[in-house]
Design a protein around this motif. Structure first.
Motif, PDB file in Angstrom:
ATOM      1  N   ASN A 185       0.919  -1.192  -0.012  1.00  0.00           N
ATOM      2  CA  ASN A 185       0.028  -0.045  -0.012  1.00  0.00           C
ATOM      3  C   ASN A 185       0.844   1.152   0.090  1.00  0.00           C
ATOM      4  N   GLU A 186       0.602   2.179  -0.796  1.00  0.00           N
ATOM      5  CA  GLU A 186       1.478   3.497  -0.925  1.00  0.00           C
ATOM      6  C   GLU A 186       1.533   4.278   0.448  1.00  0.00           C
ATOM      7  N   LYS A 187       0.431   3.972   1.276  1.00  0.00           N
ATOM      8  CA  LYS A 187       0.508   4.602   2.545  1.00  0.00           C
ATOM      9  C   LYS A 187      -0.231   3.575   3.436  1.00  0.00           C
ATOM     10  N   LYS A 189      -1.046   2.093   7.575  1.00  0.00           N
ATOM     11  CA  LYS A 189      -1.431   2.501   8.817  1.00  0.00           C
ATOM     12  C   LYS A 189      -0.767   2.059  10.192  1.00  0.00           C
ATOM     13  N   TYR A 191       3.301   1.144  12.204  1.00  0.00           N
ATOM     14  CA  TYR A 191       4.565   1.139  12.212  1.00  0.00           C
ATOM     15  C   TYR A 191       5.053   0.525  13.230  1.00  0.00           C
ATOM     16  N   LEU A 211       5.263  10.125  12.090  1.00  0.00           N
ATOM     17  CA  LEU A 211       4.425   8.964  11.829  1.00  0.00           C
ATOM     18  C   LEU A 211       3.026   8.933  12.986  1.00  0.00           C
ATOM     19  N   ASN A 214       0.911  11.527  12.339  1.00  0.00           N
ATOM     20  CA  ASN A 214      -0.077  10.971  11.296  1.00  0.00           C
ATOM     21  C   ASN A 214      -0.980   9.755  11.452  1.00  0.00           C
ATOM     22  N   TYR A 216      -0.342   6.690  12.871  1.00  0.00           N
ATOM     23  CA  TYR A 216       0.267   5.265  12.535  1.00  0.00           C
ATOM     24  C   TYR A 216       0.019   4.661  13.750  1.00  0.00           C
ATOM     25  N   SER A 295       9.627  -0.161   3.666  1.00  0.00           N
ATOM     26  CA  SER A 295       8.333   0.585   3.510  1.00  0.00           C
ATOM     27  C   SER A 295       8.100   0.897   2.081  1.00  0.00           C
ATOM     28  N   THR A 296       7.214   1.858   1.758  1.00  0.00           N
ATOM     29  CA  THR A 296       7.100   2.491   0.352  1.00  0.00           C
ATOM     30  C   THR A 296       8.178   3.624   0.200  1.00  0.00           C
ATOM     31  N   LYS A 298       7.156   6.453  -0.536  1.00  0.00           N
ATOM     32  CA  LYS A 298       6.458   7.877  -0.071  1.00  0.00           C
ATOM     33  C   LYS A 298       6.804   7.765   1.511  1.00  0.00           C
ATOM     34  N   GLU A 299       6.603   6.590   2.029  1.00  0.00           N
ATOM     35  CA  GLU A 299       6.773   6.817   3.602  1.00  0.00           C
ATOM     36  C   GLU A 299       8.284   6.995   4.073  1.00  0.00           C
TER      37      GLU A 299
END
Ligand code: F6P
Length: 306
Positions: A185-187, A189, A191, A211, A214, A216, A295-296, A298-299
């Motif tokens: 997944n790009e983003k 939920k 960590y 994180l 945001n 997580y 991760s991705t 983006k993250e």
């Protein structure tokens, strides 16, 4: 795919354009994992009284599983293996069976300290083209990586460079396909932050704060395989950073970081030590450790140097 007749692991290997011996090696580990599962179930949880090269006490189970893999590899007739090395050993075993082309770097039982408390554990396998030494960057040698996760279900996740795929063991012991070409997944939920918080460096602490801001959620079991697997399945970020008193972190480059990096990258993710790509690193020694971020892009890009 017919949902009443899901594809078996062996069939997937043969339809996935994988070189014959490599296919046999991956299938060998799928078969061997059944014996490992049995050993886990039989485990009497007593320690062997031996110490591995990292100074950690080994559970008897680590020793048993390591020996089991070595013996089975040495006796295998359908393919050859050049070298075998595992996290439990400080030397490479030159098997050279039938002049084998590939070498194996294994973490036979990752997270074995979780056996006592009955949390999930795993086996991690990296298959290298050629000998283990002289060391070369993982991106040049690693041709396949797989892990087995012994949890409520036993699952197998592998890549041979053409996507990351997941199989689950059915009631009769066959691994059947449950997810093909997994994409992170790009983003996410969640960590999964390794290392003691008061040993983190400011840059890492700030990253984790972001994180948390945001929203997580913290999910950390202390077993690399289940912790990485949940990132693969649900999205999010796994970290085991450099620490004030351990600049290389905890995780082993050859046995833990590179195989999981290959699996995450093949699912569209990123694997870095915070500065460089994990697969571009060349081990200098068998027991080399590395910080790890999975991760991705983006993250993880919030953390990477600009
Ligand atoms: O390297 C062994 C290991 O158990 C990994 O499976 C796991 O990610 C890590 O150590 C956990 O370390 P800690 O106990 O510091 O959280």
């Amino acid at each position: 795919m017919d949902s009443n007749n899901p594809m078996r692991f062996r069939t997937h290997l043969s339809t996935n354009n994988i070189e014959k011996d490599l296919r046999r090696i991956l299938d060998f580990f799928a078969q061997t994992s059944k014996y490992i599962s049995k050993e886990i179930k039989k485990s009497n949880r007593k320690t062997a009284g031996t110490v591995n090269m990292y100074g950690e006490e080994q559970l008897a189970l680590d020793v048993i599983v390591d020996n089991l893999i070595e013996k089975k590899l040495a006796h295998e007739k359908s393919f050859g293996i050049k070298d075998f090395v595992s996290e439990e050993r400080d030397q490479i075993i030159h098997l050279n069976t039938q002049g084998g082309r590939y070498s194996i770097a294994a973490d036979p039982l990752d997270g074995s300290s979780l056996v006592d408390v009955n949390l999930s554990i795993g086996t991690i396998i990296g298959v290298h083209d050629g000998p283990i030494e002289p060391f070369r960057p993982g991106s040049k040698t690693l041709v396949a990586a797989m892990y087995f996760l012994y949890g409520p279900n036993t699952t197998l996740v592998y890549t041979a460079g053409n996507g990351t795929h997941e199989f689950v063991q059915d009631e009769v012991g066959n691994f059947v396909l449950c997810q093909e070409n997994i994409r992170l997944n790009e983003k996410g939920k969640i960590y999964s932050p390794g290392g003691n918080r008061n040993k983190w460096l400011p840059r890492h602490r700030q990253f984790i704060n972001e994180l948390e801001e945001n929203k997580y959620k913290l999910r950390y079991s202390g077993g690399l395989v289940p912790d990485v697997n949940q990132i693969l399945e649900k999205g999010g970020i796994f970290t085991y950073p450099e620490l004030i008193d351990a600049p290389q972190g905890k995780l082993r480059l050859l046995f833990e970081a590179q195989p999981t990096a290959f699996i995450i990258e093949s699912a569209g993710g990123v694997a870095t030590n915070g500065r460089e790509r994990i697969l571009d690193l060349t081990p200098k020694r068998l027991d080399e450790r590395t910080p790890l971020y999975l991760s991705t892009k983006k993250e993880v890009e919030k953390y990477l140097p600009k």
